[in-house]
Design an enzyme around this catalytic site. Structure first.
Site, PDB file in Angstrom:
ATOM      1  N   GLY A   1       0.833  -1.185   0.566  1.00 24.31           N
ATOM      2  CA  GLY A   1       0.247  -0.206  -0.198  1.00 24.31           C
ATOM      3  C   GLY A   1       1.498   1.330   0.084  1.00 24.31           C
ATOM      4  O   GLY A   1       0.403   2.254   0.826  1.00 24.31           O
TER       5      GLY A   1
ATOM      6  N   THR B   1       7.990   3.143   5.831  1.00 27.59           N
ATOM      7  CA  THR B   1       6.378   3.639   5.945  1.00 27.59           C
ATOM      8  C   THR B   1       7.464   5.754   6.596  1.00 27.59           C
ATOM      9  O   THR B   1       6.426   6.809   5.461  1.00 27.59           O
ATOM     10  CB  THR B   1       5.821   3.469   7.437  1.00 27.59           C
ATOM     11  OG1 THR B   1       6.042   2.058   7.047  1.00 27.59           O
ATOM     12  CG2 THR B   1       5.071   4.621   7.710  1.00 27.59           C
TER      13      THR B   1
ATOM     14  N   ASP C   1      14.368  -3.878  14.641  1.00 29.61           N
ATOM     15  CA  ASP C   1      15.884  -4.376  13.863  1.00 29.61           C
ATOM     16  C   ASP C   1      16.605  -2.841  14.490  1.00 29.61           C
ATOM     17  O   ASP C   1      17.551  -3.874  13.938  1.00 29.61           O
ATOM     18  CB  ASP C   1      15.483  -4.044  12.355  1.00 29.61           C
ATOM     19  CG  ASP C   1      14.446  -4.862  11.895  1.00 29.61           C
ATOM     20  OD1 ASP C   1      14.128  -6.298  12.235  1.00 29.61           O
ATOM     21  OD2 ASP C   1      13.676  -4.470  10.586  1.00 29.61           O
TER      22      ASP C   1
ATOM     23  N   ARG D   1      17.010  -8.293   9.264  1.00 38.02           N
ATOM     24  CA  ARG D   1      16.942  -7.808   8.399  1.00 38.02           C
ATOM     25  C   ARG D   1      18.843  -7.757   7.959  1.00 38.02           C
ATOM     26  O   ARG D   1      19.463  -8.680   8.314  1.00 38.02           O
ATOM     27  CB  ARG D   1      15.921  -6.194   7.873  1.00 38.02           C
ATOM     28  CG  ARG D   1      14.950  -6.804   7.278  1.00 38.02           C
ATOM     29  CD  ARG D   1      13.981  -5.680   7.310  1.00 38.02           C
ATOM     30  NE  ARG D   1      14.524  -5.719   5.519  1.00 38.02           N
ATOM     31  CZ  ARG D   1      13.513  -5.959   4.631  1.00 38.02           C
ATOM     32  NH1 ARG D   1      12.938  -7.085   5.315  1.00 38.02           N
ATOM     33  NH2 ARG D   1      14.343  -6.017   3.261  1.00 38.02           N
TER      34      ARG D   1
END
Ligand code: F6P
Length: 363
Positions: free
Chosen positions: A78, A120, A142, A186
């Site tokens: 999105g 974001t 993270d 990550r």
């Protein structure tokens, strides 16, 4: 009568312990200023289509300080600037950012608080460039955002990982096994390094230090030679064998554009068995690291961030992200805050201390 100042709040990207504590702090601080808060559902999706947005009242935030997840819902998809739609049965990327700006206006908002990770906050920066008054609140388990010393969520994830490593010790010892634990993070090794040290791991493998399987096996054999007879290996999902590549999972079928990591733990356990003959098992801790009640530290940081975001709006400081620079919470321009990853420095005191204890990094 003058219109009540109205702000929106949304959560984007992966969930993380402490999101609800931020939402609560945003609502409470706003109420104290006589403002109204609109909760936007499912991140930017809910801004592009604001039909599900609703005013947050006292009862909506009652009891959420200690709750994991987000009462507003979230999504990793999105992105209004690169929105995937189906055309003729095929996925096509379109720019729907004007719809997000329209949604902001339709809701009658004066400002927007975006709580999320790097993805974001990048979107928040681009919406700010389109004139939306935005304040960002960083979240990530993270701990890989360079503009803030720490974010909420990380401490809880480390506690969960440490607890899992503690629990694996009994099986490792009873069965004289090698236990390999794959952890999230990550491209940064913060969760693995911190929980590995706190949980008493023998081998810690992080993305910042490429490792050799031979060196890992040397440490494993050393544990058996010295009659410890078990070995705990923690490996970050983004760790790489020297000269090798990342272990990834297919995310395209889910409509995701970024790479999803995973699989190194299982591979490594098999390699260890192949090379040493020792019985090895692997565990992927996965999304457990994102769940549960936020720790005291995360509740406190999240609450301070939520209050600071409202303070920024009160002071008309837009296009900024709140950041922890102990002892203060400061406002950093979004352009400075996004896109700069914070890796573990290989000369950090934590790594030095771990090596002094004999913990192997496989290097
Ligand atoms: O960024 C948080 C994180 O949990 C990473 O540690 C992990 O690589 C990724 O998100 C997993 O994403 P998803 O929830 O989409 O599987």
């Amino acid at each position: 009568m003058a219109k009540k100042k109205t702000i929106g709040v949304l959560t984007g990207g992966g969930d993380c312990p402490g999101l609800n504590a931020v939402i609560r702090a945003v609502v409470k601080s706003s109420f104290n200023l006589g403002w109204k808060v609109i909760g936007i559902q499912k991140g930017f999706e809910g801004l592009m289509d604001p039909s599900s947005a609703k005013e947050l009242r006292s009862h909506d935030i009652a009891g959420i300080l200690t709750m994991g997840g987000t009462i507003l819902g979230t999504t990793n998809r999105g992105n209004p600037f690169e929105y995937s739609v189906k055309k003729g049965g095929k996925p096509v990327i379109v720019d729907k950012s004007d719809d997000a700006v329209k949604g902001f206006k339709k809701l009658g908002l004066d400002a927007l608080v975006c709580i999320g990770g790097d993805g974001t906050l990048k979107i928040a920066k681009r919406l700010k460039d389109k004139g939306v008054p935005i304040v960002g609140v960083p979240k990530t388990i993270d701990n890989d955002l360079s503009a803030t010393v720490i974010t909420f969520g990380f401490d809880t994830a480390v506690s969960t990982a440490t607890d899992a490593i503690d629990k694996l010790h009994s099986t490792a010892e009873s069965h004289q096994r090698v236990m390999v634990v794959e952890l999230m993070g990550r491209y940064a090794g913060w969760i693995t390094l911190n929980s590995g040290i706190a949980g008493g791991a023998d081998v810690i493998l992080i993305p910042e230090i490429p490792f050799s399987v031979e060196k890992v096996c040397e440490k494993v054999e050393d544990r058996y030679r010295t009659k410890k007879n078990f070995c705990i290996v923690v490996v970050a999902e983004g760790a790489k064998p020297a000269g090798g590549g990342l272990f990834t999972k297919d995310a395209k079928s889910e409509g995701r554009q970024e790479v999803l990591l995973g699989g190194i733990g299982d591979w490594l356990a098999k390699e260890i068995t192949k090379k040493t003959g020792r019985e090895s098992r692997s565990l992927v801790l996965g999304h457990l690291q994102r769940g549960g009640h936020p720790t005291t530290f995360d509740r406190l940081t999240a609450t301070r961030f939520g209050a600071a975001a409202v303070r920024a709006i009160k002071e008309r400081k837009y296009g900024v992200m709140v950041a922890l620079r102990p002892p203060d919470v400061v406002f950093v321009p979004l352009e400075e805050a996004v896109g700069k990853m914070k890796s573990v420095p290989v000369d950090s005191d934590e790594i030095t201390a771990a090596k002094e204890l004999g913990i192997s990094f496989g290097d």
